[in-house]
Write a protein that holds these residues in place. Structure first.
Motif, PDB file in Angstrom:
ATOM      1  N   ILE A  55      -4.263  -5.101  -0.027  1.00  0.00           N
ATOM      2  CA  ILE A  55      -5.203  -3.979   0.120  1.00  0.00           C
ATOM      3  C   ILE A  55      -4.447  -2.652   0.117  1.00  0.00           C
ATOM      4  O   ILE A  55      -4.791  -1.720  -0.615  1.00  0.00           O
ATOM      5  CB  ILE A  55      -6.014  -4.137   1.429  1.00  0.00           C
ATOM      6  CG1 ILE A  55      -6.966  -5.331   1.334  1.00  0.00           C
ATOM      7  CG2 ILE A  55      -6.793  -2.858   1.741  1.00  0.00           C
ATOM      8  CD1 ILE A  55      -7.616  -5.720   2.665  1.00  0.00           C
ATOM      9  N   LEU A  56      -3.413  -2.568   0.927  1.00  0.00           N
ATOM     10  CA  LEU A  56      -2.683  -1.308   1.073  1.00  0.00           C
ATOM     11  C   LEU A  56      -1.956  -0.900  -0.205  1.00  0.00           C
ATOM     12  O   LEU A  56      -1.752   0.297  -0.446  1.00  0.00           O
ATOM     13  CB  LEU A  56      -1.685  -1.414   2.224  1.00  0.00           C
ATOM     14  CG  LEU A  56      -2.293  -1.528   3.621  1.00  0.00           C
ATOM     15  CD1 LEU A  56      -1.218  -1.845   4.648  1.00  0.00           C
ATOM     16  CD2 LEU A  56      -3.039  -0.261   4.012  1.00  0.00           C
ATOM     17  N   SER A  57      -1.569  -1.864  -1.023  1.00  0.00           N
ATOM     18  CA  SER A  57      -0.827  -1.542  -2.242  1.00  0.00           C
ATOM     19  C   SER A  57      -1.701  -0.862  -3.294  1.00  0.00           C
ATOM     20  O   SER A  57      -1.180  -0.291  -4.257  1.00  0.00           O
ATOM     21  CB  SER A  57      -0.186  -2.803  -2.831  1.00  0.00           C
ATOM     22  OG  SER A  57      -1.175  -3.702  -3.299  1.00  0.00           O
ATOM     23  N   ARG A  58      -3.014  -0.902  -3.108  1.00  0.00           N
ATOM     24  CA  ARG A  58      -3.910  -0.275  -4.073  1.00  0.00           C
ATOM     25  C   ARG A  58      -3.713   1.242  -4.081  1.00  0.00           C
ATOM     26  O   ARG A  58      -3.413   1.846  -3.054  1.00  0.00           O
ATOM     27  CB  ARG A  58      -5.367  -0.619  -3.750  1.00  0.00           C
ATOM     28  CG  ARG A  58      -5.668  -2.100  -3.817  1.00  0.00           C
ATOM     29  CD  ARG A  58      -7.072  -2.403  -3.326  1.00  0.00           C
ATOM     30  NE  ARG A  58      -7.246  -3.832  -3.071  1.00  0.00           N
ATOM     31  CZ  ARG A  58      -8.292  -4.362  -2.450  1.00  0.00           C
ATOM     32  NH1 ARG A  58      -9.278  -3.569  -2.040  1.00  0.00           N
ATOM     33  NH2 ARG A  58      -8.353  -5.659  -2.242  1.00  0.00           N
TER      34      ARG A  58
ATOM     35  N   LEU B 217      -8.078   1.422   9.196  1.00  0.00           N
ATOM     36  CA  LEU B 217      -9.170   2.064   8.469  1.00  0.00           C
ATOM     37  C   LEU B 217      -9.492   1.292   7.187  1.00  0.00           C
ATOM     38  O   LEU B 217     -10.662   1.022   6.880  1.00  0.00           O
ATOM     39  CB  LEU B 217      -8.811   3.514   8.130  1.00  0.00           C
ATOM     40  CG  LEU B 217      -8.919   4.530   9.264  1.00  0.00           C
ATOM     41  CD1 LEU B 217      -8.289   5.853   8.849  1.00  0.00           C
ATOM     42  CD2 LEU B 217     -10.371   4.743   9.672  1.00  0.00           C
ATOM     43  N   ALA B 218      -8.454   0.940   6.429  1.00  0.00           N
ATOM     44  CA  ALA B 218      -8.670   0.214   5.175  1.00  0.00           C
ATOM     45  C   ALA B 218      -9.315  -1.144   5.428  1.00  0.00           C
ATOM     46  O   ALA B 218     -10.230  -1.560   4.710  1.00  0.00           O
ATOM     47  CB  ALA B 218      -7.342   0.057   4.437  1.00  0.00           C
ATOM     48  N   VAL B 219      -8.845  -1.837   6.450  1.00  0.00           N
ATOM     49  CA  VAL B 219      -9.375  -3.173   6.753  1.00  0.00           C
ATOM     50  C   VAL B 219     -10.812  -3.086   7.267  1.00  0.00           C
ATOM     51  O   VAL B 219     -11.669  -3.906   6.895  1.00  0.00           O
ATOM     52  CB  VAL B 219      -8.458  -3.893   7.757  1.00  0.00           C
ATOM     53  CG1 VAL B 219      -9.114  -5.153   8.308  1.00  0.00           C
ATOM     54  CG2 VAL B 219      -7.117  -4.231   7.104  1.00  0.00           C
ATOM     55  N   ALA B 220     -11.097  -2.095   8.120  1.00  0.00           N
ATOM     56  CA  ALA B 220     -12.469  -1.931   8.607  1.00  0.00           C
ATOM     57  C   ALA B 220     -13.421  -1.663   7.445  1.00  0.00           C
ATOM     58  O   ALA B 220     -14.577  -2.112   7.458  1.00  0.00           O
ATOM     59  CB  ALA B 220     -12.540  -0.804   9.628  1.00  0.00           C
ATOM     60  N   TYR B 221     -12.933  -0.966   6.435  1.00  0.00           N
ATOM     61  CA  TYR B 221     -13.719  -0.723   5.225  1.00  0.00           C
ATOM     62  C   TYR B 221     -13.845  -1.996   4.388  1.00  0.00           C
ATOM     63  O   TYR B 221     -14.950  -2.457   4.074  1.00  0.00           O
ATOM     64  CB  TYR B 221     -13.076   0.392   4.395  1.00  0.00           C
ATOM     65  CG  TYR B 221     -13.694   0.564   3.032  1.00  0.00           C
ATOM     66  CD1 TYR B 221     -14.833   1.341   2.869  1.00  0.00           C
ATOM     67  CD2 TYR B 221     -13.157  -0.083   1.926  1.00  0.00           C
ATOM     68  CE1 TYR B 221     -15.421   1.469   1.621  1.00  0.00           C
ATOM     69  CE2 TYR B 221     -13.732   0.039   0.680  1.00  0.00           C
ATOM     70  CZ  TYR B 221     -14.871   0.812   0.531  1.00  0.00           C
ATOM     71  OH  TYR B 221     -15.449   0.924  -0.702  1.00  0.00           O
ATOM     72  N   GLU B 222     -12.713  -2.581   4.019  1.00  0.00           N
ATOM     73  CA  GLU B 222     -12.714  -3.695   3.075  1.00  0.00           C
ATOM     74  C   GLU B 222     -13.369  -4.948   3.655  1.00  0.00           C
ATOM     75  O   GLU B 222     -13.996  -5.716   2.926  1.00  0.00           O
ATOM     76  CB  GLU B 222     -11.278  -4.020   2.639  1.00  0.00           C
ATOM     77  CG  GLU B 222     -10.602  -2.919   1.843  1.00  0.00           C
ATOM     78  CD  GLU B 222     -11.212  -2.714   0.471  1.00  0.00           C
ATOM     79  OE1 GLU B 222     -11.896  -3.630  -0.029  1.00  0.00           O
ATOM     80  OE2 GLU B 222     -11.003  -1.616  -0.104  1.00  0.00           O
TER      81      GLU B 222
END
Length: 454
Positions: A299-302, A42-47
């Motif tokens: 990204i995930l560490s944010r 989900l995060a990668v599809a967004y970013e």
């Protein structure tokens, strides 16, 4: 809740004409997630703009716990979510909150671990074989924990462990590990949903981010959870992961992306577009031998995503896993997002979850094999997945060879050597599989009060 809005300016110039051919029924969407590394697609599809490429304007919202997340999807506050694989199945069969939830996309394989406190680890160590260099030999069986549990019982102390939700992979994996080592994790019944009937080890729910603190407080002696919360215990010096789920069951299914059946029916093109974006994200996460993982960890560490330190997330996300401090080992497949058809929603994966629900009494009565097949097909939707994959191939964004076009929805049986108790799993024969497990309900058995009958 943390919110991210994708696409502040909705202009056609932002959307590639090659990718925006689907006529979307709904283009503004809100998706939920729990702060775990396996929400990464989900995060990668967004970013990376994959949602935007499909003409989708997506908000991602972190949720407090799995129940809040599921309720949000059911009541329409969320259009979809990163879900425990057991949630759509349980909701559809009416265990807990009843609703027809479906999944067109499996989010990952593996990614979990079982951690015990330092004190329990010291008590287990004399029972664990060591390698020539003196480090513990993995995988570690729950047989090493059994004498510790017996000691606590003799002292009148209940042995408490945590998992994240009653229909979570973590509950079933912890139960599987305990039972494989001869420890009974307890039954459920319609009248007693604690899951502690006849238990040697008492399991209870703790939200994932709270696991390390609950362990440190001594409320529980160990837990099963996804990353980064096992590695967090190592970094904090409060616990030791004893086994990963890769060692428990090689390349086992984990989370799914869940939507209501009504959403899929009312917004079929939107569902395809979402699935396309998630497939692209999964490909990116695994491509070139995980070359993009450091960027994914950043990204995930944010704070708006997982919010753990970079080094904690990287400890497992980049192909290693640390057990005791300093005992870091290569586990390249600890997190798998695309390899081995990880994103394809296999019926046999769904059926494994259903067998565990039946094994421990959440499904109180025996069901024929045909029932397992019917439920799996009502929830897992490979036909949507393959339609989305076909569009990506036609657009030159995916390779034909990467998808199981000819699959009937069932994986080949998992061989005995890939599972810790040496018992093979074939999703086509769920009742035979249940009969092969030494601890758990068998055909015709039910829980009445605190007794197994039948």
């Amino acid at each position: 809740m943390n919110k991210l809005l994708l696409g502040l300016v909705a202009t056609t110039a932002l959307v590639s004409p090659a990718l925006a051919e689907l006529e979307l029924e709904k283009d503004e969407l809100t998706f939920g997630f729990i702060k775990l590394t396996d929400m990464a697609p989900l995060a990668v599809a967004y970013e990376n703009g994959y949602f935007l490429d499909e003409g989708l304007f997506v908000t991602l919202e972190a949720q407090a716990n799995w129940k809040v997340l599921l309720d949000g999807v059911i009541d329409g506050q969320l259009d979809g979510a990163h879900m425990l694989a057991g949630q759509p199945l349980a909701a559809t069969i009416g265990y807990g909150t009843e609703a027809h939830i479906v999944t067109p996309f499996s989010m990952d394989l593996n990614g979990n671990g079982i951690t015990v406190s330092n004190e329990i680890w010291e008590e287990m160590k004399p029972n664990i074989p060591v390698m020539e260099d003196g480090r513990p030999q993995h995988p570690i069986s729950a047989e090493a924990l059994a004498p510790v549990v017996e000691k606590y019982r003799s002292e009148g102390k209940p042995f408490n462990m945590g998992m994240v939700f009653p229909v979570s992979t973590h509950n079933y994996e912890l139960r599987y590990w305990l039972a494989a080592g001869g420890l009974h994790p307890g039954y459920y019944s319609p009248d007693n949903v604690t899951g502690q009937i006849g238990a040697d080890v008492f399991l209870s729910v703790t939200p994932p981010p709270q696991m390390p603190a609950t362990l440190e407080a001594g409320t529980i002696y160990g837990y099963c959870v996804g990353e980064p919360w096992n590695q967090q215990a190592v970094f904090k010096g409060i616990g030791v992961p004893v086994i990963t789920d890769y060692e428990l069951w090689k390349n086992n299914p984990e989370k799914v992306f869940g939507i209501t059946a009504e959403f899929a029916e009312e917004y079929p093109n939107t569902t395809l577009a979402v699935t396309k974006a998630l497939i692209r994200a999964a490909q990116w996460l695994d491509e070139n031998d995980n070359a993009n993982r450091p960027e994914a960890v950043e990204i995930l560490s944010r704070a708006e995503y997982v919010g753990a330190d970079y080094d904690v997330i990287a400890n497992s996300m980049t192909g290693t896993f640390e057990y005791e401090k300093g005992d870091k080992r290569e586990v390249p497949d600890f997190n798998v997002f695309f390899r081995y058809n990880a994103t394809y929603p296999f019926y046999s994966d769904a059926i494994w979850y259903l067998t565990q629900m039946r094994r421990w009494g959440q499904i109180p009565e025996s069901k024929p094999d045909s029932w397992y097949d019917e439920v799996a097909k009502s929830v897992y939707k490979p036909e949507i997945y393959l339609e989305a994959a076909r569009l990506l191939v036609e657009e030159g964004l995916a390779n034909e060879v990467d998808f199981p076009w000819e699959s009937d929805g069932y994986k080949a049986p998992t061989p005995a050597e890939d599972i810790i108790d040496g018992i093979a799993y074939d999703g086509r024969t769920p009742n035979a599989y249940l009969e092969s497990l030494s601890i758990g309900l068998k055909d015709g058995q039910t829980i009445v009060g605190s007794d197994v009958q039948g």
